[in-house]
Design an enzyme around this catalytic site. Structure first.
Site, PDB file in Angstrom:
ATOM      1  CB  THR A 151      -0.993   0.101   1.185  1.00 47.84           C
ATOM      2  OG1 THR A 151      -1.488   1.449   1.249  1.00 47.84           O
ATOM      3  CG2 THR A 151      -0.379  -0.222   2.529  1.00 47.84           C
ATOM      4  CG  ASP A 153      -2.788   4.852   1.915  1.00 47.64           C
ATOM      5  OD1 ASP A 153      -2.382   5.724   1.126  1.00 47.64           O
ATOM      6  OD2 ASP A 153      -3.956   4.432   1.921  1.00 47.64           O
TER       7      ASP A 153
HETATM    8  O1  F6P Z   1      -4.371   2.776  -1.833  1.00 48.89           O
HETATM    9  C1  F6P Z   1      -5.036   3.351  -0.728  1.00 48.89           C
HETATM   10  C2  F6P Z   1      -5.623   4.616  -1.153  1.00 48.89           C
HETATM   11  O2  F6P Z   1      -4.596   5.236  -1.841  1.00 48.89           O
HETATM   12  C3  F6P Z   1      -6.168   5.581  -0.110  1.00 48.89           C
HETATM   13  O3  F6P Z   1      -5.239   6.464   0.424  1.00 48.89           O
HETATM   14  C4  F6P Z   1      -7.225   6.302  -0.894  1.00 48.89           C
HETATM   15  O4  F6P Z   1      -8.199   6.852  -0.064  1.00 48.89           O
HETATM   16  C5  F6P Z   1      -7.777   5.221  -1.732  1.00 48.89           C
HETATM   17  O5  F6P Z   1      -6.708   4.376  -2.030  1.00 48.89           O
HETATM   18  C6  F6P Z   1      -8.448   5.677  -2.999  1.00 48.89           C
HETATM   19  O6  F6P Z   1      -8.950   4.573  -3.660  1.00 48.89           O
HETATM   20  P1  F6P Z   1      -9.837   4.619  -4.986  1.00 48.89           P
HETATM   21  O7  F6P Z   1      -8.892   4.289  -6.085  1.00 48.89           O
HETATM   22  O8  F6P Z   1     -10.870   3.591  -4.778  1.00 48.89           O
HETATM   23  O9  F6P Z   1     -10.375   5.999  -5.132  1.00 48.89           O
END
Ligand code: F6P
Length: 373
Positions: A151, A153
């Site tokens: 991730t 994050d």
């Molecule tokens: O990968 C995790 C993340 O980057 C979060 O920080 C973020 O809120 C989310 O993915 C966004 O995901 P999506 O692609 O579903 O908008």
């Protein structure tokens, strides 16, 4: 963690789930190569588990053979050759009923049945908290599973870092470097919104590395007055511009997070808009020109840094070694400088937030960064 009585491995599957992160392809390459070196066959499941649960969506097959040739030259590429989804949790799968309503259904038994039927002995599941929680449940139900922590994050517990994080931080830092000169030239307040739903690792690391003057993260409820004071102090020193980095999940002391779309079955809530909100308020309350830059999904793209690439390659091969050793229900992790194994049980459902005693946070404070508190 181990079960040496099980049959020897001949065939394994790999899947990538949740939001993509630079380094996924490096994990796939490493897993396939290490498996091939042991004479094991490797298959890849498309889009998390959707390749098994929705085979009709894949004219070329929802589960594909992965040979050495197919994973040659992909370690440096962003994205995932298998595809991914954050809407395909087999334990809470969204199923549309005849009346149009969507019902959460546990379809995990179909995954286990597929593995049994196809003679697949084990799964390497590459993902973040959601995917590893699913991996842990599948392990509990009898599947041999090894998890790999992914991730951007960096909010997974029990590993020094996840792959993807370094690439995201490097890119955000470069963006901040570029924004300094334009913000200074125009004497502006520049607000940079980065991803980070519940943890502020990207904002904190990129903010400090990139010389931001204020950093707002979900772990510290902010008071905008403090940021305004910081802007005034800088103006008084003749430093007429200010860079503010804000994680998408940051929230004011008296207020709420900015939610773009609420959680729905099989999908967490979508955040975003906090940067816009803060830039507007800072502009109005300081009288300065304020602009917002939302880095969003740009943080998930591009080639993995050498750190992430190496971590991903080490994780992929370690996952295969773990399976060879008879382990299951574990995640490969970085216990700097080594890779080790931790129980999935200890990781599932646990988020690693920036701790209040983080020395990186303290570094920022000693450098004069405002955290809004
Ligand atoms: O990968 C995790 C993340 O980057 C979060 O920080 C973020 O809120 C989310 O993915 C966004 O995901 P999506 O692609 O579903 O908008």
């Amino acid at each position: 963690m181990s079960n040496p009585t099980r049959r020897p491995i001949r065939r394994i599957a790999i899947c990538t789930g949740g939001g993509d992160a630079p380094g996924l392809n490096a994990v796939i390459r490493a897993t396939v190569s290490a498996a091939a070196n042991r004479g094991w066959e490797c298959v890849g499941i498309r889009d998390g588990f959707n390749g098994i649960l929705q085979p009709e969506r894949y004219p070329k097959g929802g589960v594909v053979h992965l040979t050495r040739d197919q994973v040659r030259g992909i370690a440096h590429l962003g994205g995932t050759i298998l595809g991914t989804t954050n809407k395909g949790d087999p334990l809470h799968f969204p199923v549309k009923m005849a009346d149009g309503t969507v019902v959460e259904t546990d379809r995990s038994h179909e995954i286990l049945a597929y593995f049994e039927r196809e003679g697949i002995d084990a799964l390497v599941s590459v993902g973040g908290d959601g995917s590893l929680t699913i991996a842990n449940e599948l392990h509990r139900k009898g599947l041999r599973v090894v998890g790999v922590p992914k991730t951007i994050d960096n909010d997974l517990d029990k590993t020094f870092t996840t792959f993807g994080f370094d690439t995201a931080v490097s890119f955000a830092t470069e963006c901040l470097d570029r924004l300094h000169s334009t913000a200074e030239s125009h004497q502006r307040v520049m607000v940079v919104e980065v991803m980070g739903r519940y943890a502020g690792w990207i904002a904190l690391h990129a903010g400090i590395a990139g010389g931001a003057h204020a950093i707002l993260i979900p772990e510290i409820a902010y008071d905008l007055d403090k940021v305004i004071t910081k802007i005034h102090e800088r103006d008084a020193e003749g430093r007429m511009y200010t860079l503010v980095v804000v994680a998408e999940g940051a929230q004011p002391r008296h207020g709420h997070r900015e939610v773009l779309a609420p959680a729905e079955i099989g999908h967490a809530e979508r955040l975003g808009g906090i940067g816009e909100h803060i830039a507007k308020e800072l502009g109005e309350r300081t009288g300065k020109d304020a602009r917002v830059v939302v880095l969003g999904h740009l943080l998930r793209g591009g080639s993995p840094t050498s750190f992430d690439r190496l971590a991903a390659l080490r994780f992929g091969t370690a996952a295969v070694r773990a399976l060879e050793e008879g382990l299951s229900g574990i995640m490969v992790a970085l216990a700097f400088p080594n890779v080790n194994y931790v129980s999935l049980e200890e990781v599932a459902g646990r988020m690693k937030a920036v701790p209040p005693d983080s020395d990186t946070l303290q570094t920022g404070r000693d450098l004069g960064v405002c955290f809004g508190d």
